[in-house]
Design a protein around this motif. Structure first.
Motif, PDB file in Angstrom:
ATOM      1  N   UNK A 112       0.848  -1.198   0.000  1.00 43.50           N
ATOM      2  CA  UNK A 112       0.000   0.000   0.000  1.00 43.50           C
ATOM      3  C   UNK A 112       0.885   1.251   0.000  1.00 43.50           C
ATOM      4  N   UNK A 113       1.973   1.182   0.768  1.00 45.24           N
ATOM      5  CA  UNK A 113       2.904   2.313   0.833  1.00 45.24           C
ATOM      6  C   UNK A 113       3.550   2.564  -0.532  1.00 45.24           C
ATOM      7  N   UNK A 114       3.938   1.495  -1.214  1.00 47.82           N
ATOM      8  CA  UNK A 114       4.532   1.635  -2.544  1.00 47.82           C
ATOM      9  C   UNK A 114       3.552   2.314  -3.495  1.00 47.82           C
ATOM     10  N   UNK A 115       2.291   1.893  -3.424  1.00 55.06           N
ATOM     11  CA  UNK A 115       1.258   2.494  -4.276  1.00 55.06           C
ATOM     12  C   UNK A 115       1.052   3.965  -3.925  1.00 55.06           C
ATOM     13  N   UNK A 116       1.068   4.279  -2.631  1.00 56.12           N
ATOM     14  CA  UNK A 116       0.872   5.665  -2.192  1.00 56.12           C
ATOM     15  C   UNK A 116       2.019   6.547  -2.650  1.00 56.12           C
ATOM     16  N   UNK A 117       3.243   6.039  -2.504  1.00 57.92           N
ATOM     17  CA  UNK A 117       4.411   6.816  -2.925  1.00 57.92           C
ATOM     18  C   UNK A 117       4.411   7.002  -4.435  1.00 57.92           C
ATOM     19  N   UNK A 118       4.127   5.927  -5.166  1.00 56.34           N
ATOM     20  CA  UNK A 118       4.124   6.005  -6.621  1.00 56.34           C
ATOM     21  C   UNK A 118       3.090   6.995  -7.143  1.00 56.34           C
ATOM     22  N   UNK A 140       7.730  11.218 -16.889  1.00 59.37           N
ATOM     23  CA  UNK A 140       8.137   9.856 -16.546  1.00 59.37           C
ATOM     24  C   UNK A 140       9.409   9.844 -15.708  1.00 59.37           C
ATOM     25  N   UNK A 141      10.445  10.547 -16.159  1.00 60.47           N
ATOM     26  CA  UNK A 141      11.704  10.525 -15.405  1.00 60.47           C
ATOM     27  C   UNK A 141      11.572  11.280 -14.080  1.00 60.47           C
ATOM     28  N   UNK A 142      10.759  12.327 -14.068  1.00 64.82           N
ATOM     29  CA  UNK A 142      10.548  13.063 -12.824  1.00 64.82           C
ATOM     30  C   UNK A 142       9.827  12.187 -11.798  1.00 64.82           C
ATOM     31  N   UNK A 143       8.849  11.411 -12.259  1.00 63.98           N
ATOM     32  CA  UNK A 143       8.125  10.498 -11.371  1.00 63.98           C
ATOM     33  C   UNK A 143       9.064   9.448 -10.790  1.00 63.98           C
ATOM     34  N   UNK A 144       9.944   8.935 -11.634  1.00 63.06           N
ATOM     35  CA  UNK A 144      10.906   7.919 -11.192  1.00 63.06           C
ATOM     36  C   UNK A 144      11.834   8.491 -10.124  1.00 63.06           C
ATOM     37  N   UNK A 216      10.969  14.388  -0.497  1.00 62.06           N
ATOM     38  CA  UNK A 216      11.338  15.802  -0.545  1.00 62.06           C
ATOM     39  C   UNK A 216      12.630  16.011  -1.333  1.00 62.06           C
ATOM     40  N   UNK A 217      13.624  15.163  -1.108  1.00 66.17           N
ATOM     41  CA  UNK A 217      14.887  15.267  -1.846  1.00 66.17           C
ATOM     42  C   UNK A 217      14.635  15.049  -3.336  1.00 66.17           C
ATOM     43  N   UNK A 218      13.773  14.087  -3.660  1.00 61.92           N
ATOM     44  CA  UNK A 218      13.434  13.849  -5.062  1.00 61.92           C
ATOM     45  C   UNK A 218      12.773  15.048  -5.705  1.00 61.92           C
ATOM     46  N   UNK A 219      11.945  15.760  -4.938  1.00 61.11           N
ATOM     47  CA  UNK A 219      11.312  16.972  -5.448  1.00 61.11           C
ATOM     48  C   UNK A 219      12.342  18.043  -5.780  1.00 61.11           C
ATOM     49  N   UNK A 220      13.388  18.125  -4.969  1.00 59.78           N
ATOM     50  CA  UNK A 220      14.454  19.080  -5.275  1.00 59.78           C
ATOM     51  C   UNK A 220      15.197  18.668  -6.550  1.00 59.78           C
ATOM     52  N   UNK A 221      15.385  17.365  -6.722  1.00 61.10           N
ATOM     53  CA  UNK A 221      16.193  16.864  -7.835  1.00 61.10           C
ATOM     54  C   UNK A 221      15.551  17.060  -9.199  1.00 61.10           C
ATOM     55  N   UNK A 235      18.158   7.247 -14.029  1.00 65.89           N
ATOM     56  CA  UNK A 235      18.881   5.993 -14.263  1.00 65.89           C
ATOM     57  C   UNK A 235      19.604   5.542 -12.998  1.00 65.89           C
ATOM     58  N   UNK A 236      20.253   6.488 -12.320  1.00 62.03           N
ATOM     59  CA  UNK A 236      20.947   6.157 -11.072  1.00 62.03           C
ATOM     60  C   UNK A 236      19.961   5.684 -10.001  1.00 62.03           C
ATOM     61  N   UNK A 237      18.803   6.324  -9.961  1.00 59.13           N
ATOM     62  CA  UNK A 237      17.773   5.946  -8.993  1.00 59.13           C
ATOM     63  C   UNK A 237      17.331   4.504  -9.193  1.00 59.13           C
TER      64      UNK A 237
END
Length: 270
Positions: A112-118, A140-144, A216-221, A235-237
């Motif tokens: 459920x957490x994976x679905x919520x995060x995704x 797509x890449x931003x979501x990843x 939050x870090x991903x949002x900055x990236x 790709x690194x992610x």
């Protein structure tokens, strides 16, 4: 100090203070007690404090898309943390474990957490792409990046200070002139507010804190406009997440003198 630095500093101080206050006020709550890798009791109050500070910062700067994504992630993470205490709860490790449980008809809170995060990452990335007039590939890449960062932070939350150090380094790498100084300041401030008790081995982020801080870090990236940079980050992610399914990061860090030294930096020995 220029205006951007002043705004970032103010946001950081506020986030650090809120994180530290909540961490200490609810530290002894029975439902937040856990046993860490060393068999010692620690509290998840740090994670609750960190998540609250990040959500509060997003609301304060009127970034409601970020606030919604962070809140959904924090709640899913907290539910997973609480579920882990149940002896009869379905046990699964890693993404592969959760998908295998689903194949058997078992719905874990981790799934459920994976679905919520995704979904939170995809929704935030959509709003972000519309804001900067980006297309499907960018979405797509931003979501990843956003969803993957949340997962990676959780993978590193296995030793005192490890996830916080990784988040701080990634935040600095991802920072650019287009990054909101309030968002950047809140991220580093939350890390600073979490660090004292985390490094002392008294508290930990848990899923509620690690997943939210990682998001939050991903949002900055994803703020930098360079598609090449964001493609590389995506790709690194995916590479790190894939490696985490087959390799123990703790063993890898312990096998390297440089990495183990950095890992132990600031950690207070018992």
């Amino acid at each position: 100090m220029n205006s951007r630095s002043a705004i970032a500093f103010a946001g950081g101080v506020g986030a650090a203070a809120l994180t530290a206050i909540i961490t200490n006020v609810i530290r002894t709550a029975p439902s937040l007690q856990r046993t860490n890798h060393a068999g010692e009791q620690v509290s998840l109050s740090e994670g609750v404090g960190a998540a609250t500070a990040l959500i509060g910062s997003a609301v304060a700067r009127r970034d409601f898309a970020a606030a919604a994504a962070l809140a959904a992630t924090a709640n899913a993470g907290l539910a997973d943390d609480i579920e882990d205490l149940r002896e009869d709860a379905p046990k699964a490790k890693g993404l592969a474990g959760h998908f295998e449980a689903l194949r058997r008809g078992e719905v874990t809170t981790g799934a459920v957490k994976v679905a919520a995060i995704g979904s939170s990452a995809a929704g935030y990335a959509l709003v972000h792409c519309n804001r900067y007039d980006r297309g499907f590939y960018d979405w797509l890449i931003d979501s990843i990046i956003v969803a993957g960062s949340a997962n990676i932070a959780n993978l590193f939350d296995l030793r005192p200070g490890r996830a916080l150090k990784a988040a701080a380094v990634c935040s600095l790498i991802a920072s650019s002139s287009r990054v909101s100084p309030r968002s950047f300041g809140a991220t580093l401030g939350t890390i600073a507010g979490s660090a004292p008790s985390d490094l002392a081995g008294k508290t930990m982020l848990g899923d509620v804190g690690a997943n939210t801080l990682g998001l939050q870090v991903g949002m900055l990236a994803i703020v930098p406009s360079s598609r090449g940079f964001r493609t590389t980050m995506a790709a690194l992610t995916l590479g790190v997440i894939g490696a985490g399914e087959v390799v123990s990061f703790s063993k890898l860090i312990e096998s390297s003198k440089v990495l183990s030294t950095l890992d132990e930096l600031g950690v207070k020995s018992k």
